[in-house]
Structures are given as C-alpha cells and as structure tokens.
Design a protein around this motif. Structure first.
Motif: not given
Lengths: 392, 152
Positions: A179, A288, A334, A353, A357, A362, A366-367, A373
């Motif tokens: 990040n 997330v 993050s 954040e 995502q 992100a 990134q997820v 989230g």
C-alpha cells in the motif's frame, strides 16, 4: 426503517509519514481535499456542508485547529461542524456526513481533516490528559498502557501469547508493503517483533502503531444526486455507534457488563451496522475488513467484536492466515492502524480503504472480488466505537 | 529547499476542584489510611473509586463502605519506555479489586523486581493477592499516590 442510500463519490489520502515538513497543517488537509475533489470531479460550490475531522487539539498543537482548517476545505459560506471522538473521530465524521445526506438536509457533503502526530513530542502526555484529574490522572495512564492492560486480560482469558501478537504485526506490515499510502511499509518477522524493545508489557515497540502525519478526505452524496449526475459510487449501507462507560476498573472485578479484555461496545456497534445493512452472517457476507487496532493485541478483540470469529478464536485464525490477503476475510489489507496512525483521520481511512476495496480500486493490496466491506474506529479510553458497512 | 521548524511548549495550569465525593475519599486516605467506596442503592454494588452516581443505573450512590486493604490483581502493565512528563521507567501499575469492592482501583505495584519483564509479569499475574500500603502520615497529601499495592 429503510434509510435512503448514501454514496461515496470521492476519496483523498495524503502521503503518511512521521513528519511532513513540506506541509503546514492546512496544507496537509488541502492535499487530501484536492485529491478527493479531483476524483469526484466537483467544484467547491457543489459541496454543501463540511464535517471537520479533528481529535484532541494538543496532538496537532493548535487550539481548535478547525478554525485554521476551514479554508483548506473550502468551508466559507457552508454548513460546518467539527467532530471529535478521539481515535474514532474519522469514522464519526463520516457518520456525521452520512446523516446530513440521509436526513435530506444536503445532497453533497465533504468530511476532511489531518493530523501531525509526528510533530508532537509528547503524545502519551497528551493522551494521559484524557483521564480525570480526580482519580486516574495521577497514574501514568496512556493509550499504550490502557491497551496493554486489555492485552493482559485477553491473554489470560483466551491464551494469546506475545508470538501471537507478533503474527498480527507480520500480517499487517506485509499488507502495508503493498500500500503506497501506508507509513510503515517494511516487512518484519516474528523474531524481529519479539526482539524489539519492551514498551509496556506485553506490548513491544513493533506491536505499536507509528505516530503519523497526513490527511484524509471523503465526499458523500445522495443517491438522487449520484444518479442525476451519472457518478460512480459505492454505498454506505450500515452505520453503527456504541459507547462504553468511562472507568477501566469497572470493566473487571464483580458483575461487570463489559470485560476490558474484549470490545463489548464495538460488538454492539457492529450489530447495529449489520442490522441496518441486513447482514445476518458476517463470516459469510463480509469480504474485507478495516478494523481499528493501534496495537497488535487489539486486532484480536476487534475481529471477534466484528463477528468474524468467535470470542477467543481470532488468534488461531490469524495464525492460519484466514485474515491475510489471499485468505477468507482479509483484515486490514491496507496495513491498518498498526502501520499508519494520523489520529484525526485514522478511522476515516478505514472507511476510505474499504470503499476502495469494494470498488476494486485498492491497487496492490486489492482483495480480489471484494463487494462488501466493514470498517471500525475506537476512541476515548476504549469507549467510543463507530462502525460501517460499505457495498459496491 | 530549506524547510524551517518552530518549537512550542504548552504550559497550562489548572486548579481542579475534586468535588464532595472525591474530597471525602481522599481525606480518609490522608487522615486515616483507609479506602472507601460508594454503594449503589439500586444494585448494592460498591464502586471504587467512589462516585456520586452509578454509571449503570444513573441513581445516586447511597453510603460509604470501607474496602481493602487486601485485594487481587485484575490487570497490570510494566512500563520500560521513558515518556516525557511521565515517571522514570521501569514501573508497574494496574487495577486491583479490593476486598469488599465490586470495581477495581488503579494504583502502582511496588516491591517487585522489574529487571526481568517476564519474571516480573509472572509475579503480577491476574488473581495475585496484594495488600494496600500507605505512605507515612506526614507524607500523605490526599492523592492517588498516597497508596500503592504490594504482594501479600
């Protein structure tokens, strides 16, 4: 009750470092605001209200610094208020911006702020002053010692070791390395965390968040405005808040309502946000999470309060990698508060954040496929807990 | 380019009123080396440090109850890092449930060798019995630092 939908249409994060000697305090606020405004492609005249995110004045060293910051957010002629719930300030500010829109008072609201914790040589002195002058101020309480004492009780109750605490640091530092906004981006090992110097048993140096300087800004808008102007948005679908009583010593002893080991009011706050968002099984529905945890041990009770693990189960699941990027429900992809803590905006960055995502923006952290989230912020002496659900 | 800085110090003096309840509590510590809590008339819980009202029932507390001097450790920490305007490390402090009380009171732990953190933490673990010690009468000021806890 069905609340009108409120969307996030702009996010700005400054660079976070120990010091930002290139920027005065309002310059730092302005840096984040400019990024959010560019992203939202709005003019300042489009913003109807400002919620100013600013925790204790003494941390930034300017009394009521919102007076100075009003220019950096383009506040002239607009609705303006300052929010302070300590560490939870940032998420409380997003909530206040949300309520402006949800109440129908405004279509477009900005929340913004900054902190320069790295300029305060005495942050634990400032934080000692949050305790009452009658009974607790004479003790050397600070946020580190307060949460070290939570860790002692959590360890006793559920068997957390210092190596378990180190695993959270290893996970979050690895995430932060991906990040570019994060302050501490160097990966560490369990051995390195264990070898770092003891600060307040059982918390060692690397179990602690840094003192960061940086700013954050977010722009929220009504669904009607977003549709009329064909804007991209993600949606705040759940908002919760819950408070705890003041005395730490009441969270132990006989007949207590909340154990200082845990984060009971954070759990209540999440329950409120989940109910509003229609989440009945967070372990299945949450993709997330960005959970406020300034010390490694506190991520465990935060995970449990969010309902992502049962009480006492978070330790084993962090060790198994369930909450790492690539795992089932990444927590703090993050790098979280443990890697960046500019207190006035820290809890806002949790929401920002998560918004990045679920919108798939992100970047390196990134997820994959995240659509829903959650975010949280904790403030006061483990007292004020804000939570949010954000969906694509 | 050259970036300049300016150092500032905030030195602000306050004279805080302690109020009736805390004043009575500290006078008992100062004059009689005794610790008292306040009982919640509604639930019977004894709140230490004493408060004028219960934060659970929001009802006024109704009577003074002497607690301690024995008790057990509910949590602790041992600080090894110096912080400006806080004591020189190392020091140990935490919360103790005094006998007869329902909530825990903060204070220093003294008389434990803190040189080895793990060994010291083992001595201070949750549930350990302690006893309240008081400074000599001529040294007591009516303050939280008039007393501390030692292993029983």
């Amino acid at each position: 009750m069905s609340a009108p939908r409120v969307g996030i249409i702009g996010i700005g994060q400054s660079e976070f470092r120990s010091r930002r000697d290139d920027s005065s305090y309002p310059d730092l606020v302005r840096e984040a605001v400019a990024k959010a405004m560019t992203e939202a492609q709005l003019d300042f005249d489009d913003i109807e209200a400002i919620v100013y995110s600013l925790s204790p004045d003494a941390m930034v060293g300017i009394g009521n610094a919102e007076r100075l910051g009003v220019d950096a957010v383009g506040g002239r002629g607009k609705r303006f208020l300052r929010i302070n719930t300590g560490g939870a300030t940032g998420i409380s500010s997003v909530a206040a911006a949300y309520y402006h829109v949800a109440a129908g008072a405004c279509d477009v609201v900005m929340t913004a702020g900054a902190d320069k914790v790295g300029e305060c040589g005495d942050s634990q002195t400032v934080l000692n002053k949050i305790w009452d002058p009658q009974y607790e101020r004479p003790l050397p309480l600070g946020t580190i010692t307060m949460l070290a004492m939570s860790g002692i009780r959590y360890a006793e109750k559920y068997g957390m070791t210092q190596e378990d605490m180190a695993q959270v640091v290893v996970k979050n530092r690895k995430h932060a390395s991906l990040n570019p906004h994060a302050h501490l981006r160097k990966e560490v090992t369990v051995d390195e965390v264990m070898a770092s110097r003891m600060i307040s048993w059982p918390i060692k140096l690397m179990d602690c968040c840094p003192q960061s300087s940086g700013g954050g800004a977010m722009i929220l808008a009504s669904e009607r405005y977003i549709k009329e102007n064909r804007l991209d948005a993600v949606w705040i679908t759940g908002v919760g808040h819950c408070s705890e009583t003041y005395y730490i010593g009441d969270r132990m002893g006989n007949g207590y309502m909340a154990d200082h080991a845990d984060a009971f009011a954070l759990k209540r706050s999440f329950e409120r946000a989940y109910k509003m968002a229609g989440i009945t099984d967070p372990r299945k529905q949450v993709d997330v999470a960005e959970l406020y945890a300034p010390f490694s041990n506190t991520e465990y009770h935060a995970i449990e309060a969010a309902g992502l693990a049962g009480l006492g189960e978070a330790v084993a699941q962090v060790n198994e990698g369930r909450f790492s990027i690539g795992g089932e429900i990444p927590v703090n992809p993050s790098g979280g508060v443990l890697c960046t803590n500019a207190i006035a905006v820290t809890a806002m960055i949790r929401v920002a954040e998560v918004a990045l995502q679920v919108s798939g923006r992100a970047g390196g952290h990134q997820v994959k496929g995240a659509k829903l989230g959650i975010a949280s912020g904790n403030g006061g002496d483990h007292q004020f807990f804000g939570t949010m659900v954000v969906e694509a | 380019m050259e970036l300049l800085k300016r150092q500032e110090d905030w030195k602000i003096t306050y004279t805080h009123a302690l109020g009736e309840v805390a004043s009575w509590f500290f006078v008992q510590i100062r004059d009689n080396a005794k610790i008292f809590g306040r009982r919640c008339g509604d639930t019977g819980r004894v709140l230490v440090p004493p408060r004028a009202f219960s934060d659970q029932t929001l009802e006024p507390t109704t009577e003074w109850v002497e607690v301690g001097p024995g008790g057990k450790i509910e949590t602790f920490t041992i600080v090894y890092e110096p912080f400006n305007n806080l004591p020189e490390p190392p020091y140990a402090f935490g919360y103790v449930l005094l006998d007869g009380a329902d909530t825990a009171l903060g204070g220093y732990f003294r008389g434990v060798d803190l040189a080895d953190p793990a060994a010291a933490a083992e001595k201070l673990k949750i549930g350990t019995r302690v006893v309240t010690k008081f400074a000599d009468k001529d040294k007591r000021k009516g303050d939280m630092l008039d007393f501390w806890f030692e292993l029983a």
